[in-house]
Design a protein around this motif. Structure first.
Motif, PDB file in Angstrom:
ATOM      1  N   ILE A   1      -4.228  11.146  -5.086  1.00 43.56           N
ATOM      2  CA  ILE A   1      -3.337  10.524  -6.063  1.00 43.56           C
ATOM      3  C   ILE A   1      -3.851   9.133  -6.420  1.00 43.56           C
ATOM      4  CG2 ILE A   1      -0.964   9.704  -6.382  1.00 43.56           C
ATOM      5  CD1 ILE A   1      -0.032  12.130  -4.899  1.00 43.56           C
ATOM      6  N   ARG A   2      -4.807   8.647  -5.679  1.00 46.66           N
ATOM      7  CA  ARG A   2      -5.474   7.366  -5.903  1.00 46.66           C
ATOM      8  C   ARG A   2      -4.565   6.159  -5.685  1.00 46.66           C
ATOM      9  NH1 ARG A   2     -10.786   8.481  -5.989  1.00 46.66           N
ATOM     10  NH2 ARG A   2     -11.229  10.181  -7.384  1.00 46.66           N
ATOM     11  N   PRO A   3      -3.890   6.122  -4.549  1.00 46.23           N
ATOM     12  CA  PRO A   3      -3.190   4.869  -4.262  1.00 46.23           C
ATOM     13  C   PRO A   3      -4.227   3.801  -3.916  1.00 46.23           C
ATOM     14  CG  PRO A   3      -3.053   6.316  -2.370  1.00 46.23           C
ATOM     15  CD  PRO A   3      -3.731   7.092  -3.482  1.00 46.23           C
ATOM     16  N   PRO A   4      -3.909   2.544  -4.136  1.00 43.10           N
ATOM     17  CA  PRO A   4      -4.858   1.503  -3.738  1.00 43.10           C
ATOM     18  C   PRO A   4      -5.122   1.571  -2.235  1.00 43.10           C
ATOM     19  CG  PRO A   4      -3.123   0.599  -5.112  1.00 43.10           C
ATOM     20  CD  PRO A   4      -2.739   2.004  -4.801  1.00 43.10           C
ATOM     21  N   VAL A   5      -6.356   1.414  -1.861  1.00 41.13           N
ATOM     22  CA  VAL A   5      -6.736   1.545  -0.457  1.00 41.13           C
ATOM     23  C   VAL A   5      -6.026   0.502   0.403  1.00 41.13           C
ATOM     24  CG1 VAL A   5      -8.681   1.444   1.142  1.00 41.13           C
ATOM     25  CG2 VAL A   5      -8.910   2.622  -1.011  1.00 41.13           C
ATOM     26  N   SER A   6      -5.828  -0.684  -0.154  1.00 40.30           N
ATOM     27  CA  SER A   6      -5.144  -1.724   0.624  1.00 40.30           C
ATOM     28  C   SER A   6      -3.703  -1.328   0.921  1.00 40.30           C
ATOM     29  CB  SER A   6      -5.190  -3.056  -0.121  1.00 40.30           C
ATOM     30  OG  SER A   6      -4.551  -2.945  -1.374  1.00 40.30           O
ATOM     31  N   SER A   7      -3.036  -0.662  -0.014  1.00 38.30           N
ATOM     32  CA  SER A   7      -1.663  -0.230   0.258  1.00 38.30           C
ATOM     33  C   SER A   7      -1.639   0.913   1.269  1.00 38.30           C
ATOM     34  CB  SER A   7      -0.960   0.183  -1.028  1.00 38.30           C
ATOM     35  OG  SER A   7      -1.578   1.314  -1.588  1.00 38.30           O
ATOM     36  N   TYR A   8      -2.626   1.780   1.224  1.00 36.04           N
ATOM     37  CA  TYR A   8      -2.745   2.877   2.185  1.00 36.04           C
ATOM     38  C   TYR A   8      -2.856   2.336   3.610  1.00 36.04           C
ATOM     39  CZ  TYR A   8      -5.286   6.631   4.637  1.00 36.04           C
ATOM     40  OH  TYR A   8      -5.715   7.566   5.546  1.00 36.04           O
ATOM     41  N   TYR A   9      -3.756   1.384   3.810  1.00 37.59           N
ATOM     42  CA  TYR A   9      -3.926   0.817   5.151  1.00 37.59           C
ATOM     43  C   TYR A   9      -2.745  -0.068   5.546  1.00 37.59           C
ATOM     44  CZ  TYR A   9      -8.576   2.749   5.377  1.00 37.59           C
ATOM     45  OH  TYR A   9      -9.626   3.623   5.424  1.00 37.59           O
ATOM     46  N   SER A  10      -2.120  -0.712   4.583  1.00 42.26           N
ATOM     47  CA  SER A  10      -0.943  -1.538   4.892  1.00 42.26           C
ATOM     48  C   SER A  10       0.205  -0.671   5.385  1.00 42.26           C
ATOM     49  CB  SER A  10      -0.503  -2.327   3.665  1.00 42.26           C
ATOM     50  OG  SER A  10      -1.488  -3.239   3.285  1.00 42.26           O
ATOM     51  N   VAL A  11       0.445   0.446   4.714  1.00 48.86           N
ATOM     52  CA  VAL A  11       1.517   1.355   5.134  1.00 48.86           C
ATOM     53  C   VAL A  11       1.242   1.880   6.537  1.00 48.86           C
ATOM     54  CG1 VAL A  11       2.541   3.627   4.699  1.00 48.86           C
ATOM     55  CG2 VAL A  11       2.273   2.012   2.839  1.00 48.86           C
ATOM     56  N   ILE A  12       0.015   2.279   6.794  1.00 46.41           N
ATOM     57  CA  ILE A  12      -0.318   2.821   8.108  1.00 46.41           C
ATOM     58  C   ILE A  12      -0.136   1.765   9.194  1.00 46.41           C
ATOM     59  CG2 ILE A  12      -2.256   3.648   9.514  1.00 46.41           C
ATOM     60  CD1 ILE A  12      -3.137   5.279   7.110  1.00 46.41           C
ATOM     61  N   ASN A  13      -0.590   0.547   8.949  1.00 49.64           N
ATOM     62  CA  ASN A  13      -0.478  -0.502   9.967  1.00 49.64           C
ATOM     63  C   ASN A  13       0.962  -0.940  10.193  1.00 49.64           C
ATOM     64  OD1 ASN A  13      -3.197  -0.662  10.641  1.00 49.64           O
ATOM     65  ND2 ASN A  13      -3.629  -1.970   8.900  1.00 49.64           N
ATOM     66  N   VAL A  14       1.709  -1.169   9.118  1.00 52.50           N
ATOM     67  CA  VAL A  14       3.092  -1.626   9.265  1.00 52.50           C
ATOM     68  C   VAL A  14       3.951  -0.544   9.914  1.00 52.50           C
ATOM     69  CG1 VAL A  14       5.147  -2.334   7.985  1.00 52.50           C
ATOM     70  CG2 VAL A  14       2.933  -3.305   7.413  1.00 52.50           C
ATOM     71  N   ALA A  15       3.764   0.707   9.521  1.00 54.56           N
ATOM     72  CA  ALA A  15       4.531   1.794  10.136  1.00 54.56           C
ATOM     73  C   ALA A  15       4.144   1.984  11.600  1.00 54.56           C
ATOM     74  CB  ALA A  15       4.329   3.088   9.356  1.00 54.56           C
ATOM     75  N   GLY A  16       2.879   1.749  11.935  1.00 53.90           N
ATOM     76  CA  GLY A  16       2.466   1.806  13.341  1.00 53.90           C
ATOM     77  C   GLY A  16       3.165   0.750  14.168  1.00 53.90           C
ATOM     78  N   TYR A  17       3.310  -0.444  13.599  1.00 52.88           N
ATOM     79  CA  TYR A  17       4.078  -1.484  14.295  1.00 52.88           C
ATOM     80  C   TYR A  17       5.557  -1.124  14.357  1.00 52.88           C
ATOM     81  CZ  TYR A  17       0.124  -4.604  14.707  1.00 52.88           C
ATOM     82  OH  TYR A  17      -1.078  -5.146  15.055  1.00 52.88           O
ATOM     83  N   GLY A  18       6.046  -0.380  13.377  1.00 50.93           N
ATOM     84  CA  GLY A  18       7.423   0.101  13.437  1.00 50.93           C
ATOM     85  C   GLY A  18       7.654   1.030  14.614  1.00 50.93           C
ATOM     86  N   VAL A  19       6.687   1.905  14.873  1.00 48.46           N
ATOM     87  CA  VAL A  19       6.775   2.788  16.042  1.00 48.46           C
ATOM     88  C   VAL A  19       6.785   1.953  17.322  1.00 48.46           C
ATOM     89  CG1 VAL A  19       5.600   4.605  17.346  1.00 48.46           C
ATOM     90  CG2 VAL A  19       5.711   4.737  14.858  1.00 48.46           C
TER      91      VAL A  19
END
Length: 142
Positions: free
Chosen positions: A103-121
């Motif tokens: 879907i071509r999301p910006p790569v920075s948003s992809y990694y931001s979501v993964i990192n922030v959600a990991g901290y959420g866990v």
């Protein structure tokens, strides 16, 4: 892997939360901490830094396994924190799916979501461990 200061700070936070969960948590917290620790080490081994702009299927598989573990904890546990941790992990898996669907999301948003959600866990695990510890102290078991 640990070549930047944010990566080193993140590793320290992960080690501290997992250690706290193993020392003061009950079975639910220990299972989640063990799964998170194994997933973290596995992701360090399988990630490819040269292929940052496309799907990393092995990372997605690790995150799906972690989602299944947290889903099982939601199903079997009487605590509420696994629900929050599972929701955060579902965000991580959704980000992987969006990246693999091209879907071509910006790569920075992809990694931001993964990192922030990991901290959420991790936050959900730390809060759940704290409350399990406090419940045992209030009951006089510790």
């Amino acid at each position: 892997m640990f070549d930047t200061l944010p990566a080193q700070i993140g590793a320290v936070v992960i080690v501290l939360v997992l250690g706290f969960a193993f020392l003061k948590g009950e079975d639910t917290e220990r299972i989640a901490a063990g799964a998170y620790g194994l997933g973290w080490f596995a992701s360090l081994l399988v990630q490819t830094d040269s292929n940052l702009y496309s799907s990393q299927w092995s990372m997605m598989a690790i995150d799906v396994i972690m989602l299944l573990v947290l889903g099982a904890l939601v199903w079997k546990s009487h605590r509420t924190w696994p629900t929050w941790a599972c929701a955060c992990q579902l965000l991580v898996v959704t980000a992987h799916v969006l990246m693999s669907l091209d879907i071509r999301p910006p790569v920075s948003s992809y990694y931001s979501v993964i990192n922030v959600a990991g901290y959420g866990v991790l936050i959900a695990l730390a809060v759940g461990t704290f409350w399990a510890w406090q419940e045992r102290k209030a009951a006089g078991l510790e």
